[in-house]
Design a protein around this motif. Sequence first.
Motif: not given
Length: 145
Positions: A104-122
Amino acid sequence: MQNTTKQTLSNLLKNSSEEKEVHFNIGDEVLRLNLKPDDITLWRDTLKNISNPGNILLACESDQVDISTTKLTWIVGAAIRSTKIEKTSEIVDLLKSLDIPNDIAEAACKYCPGLGSEVTWAFYLERHGWLTASPIIDVKQLGNS
């Protein structure tokens, strides 16, 4: 926000359910993207009230210990924590430290666009135990209000 990230988020929103959610089944687990404009606005307001905001918000059990020693929980009664990540691989390690299964943690990286760069995610847990992620964006910028 780069056009590719903006387009991906826009497509997610357009193709989401009537409830403005997208579910990804990962083995026996579910990653849920919460794209409800009202919820995104609440997260944006929360982010604005954090004195030193990072690019990740987490609903944690405690704000009295290091993030890696607490657990992710649902929003009600949670300690909202903020942290900064530089690479998507760091979010996998962080989520795993919060008792989120590796897949699931790896899926978050795959399916949350901009994660870690352009978009803040909660990130928080949904009542079924699903990992839930919400982008903290201006939904109007995507052409969907």
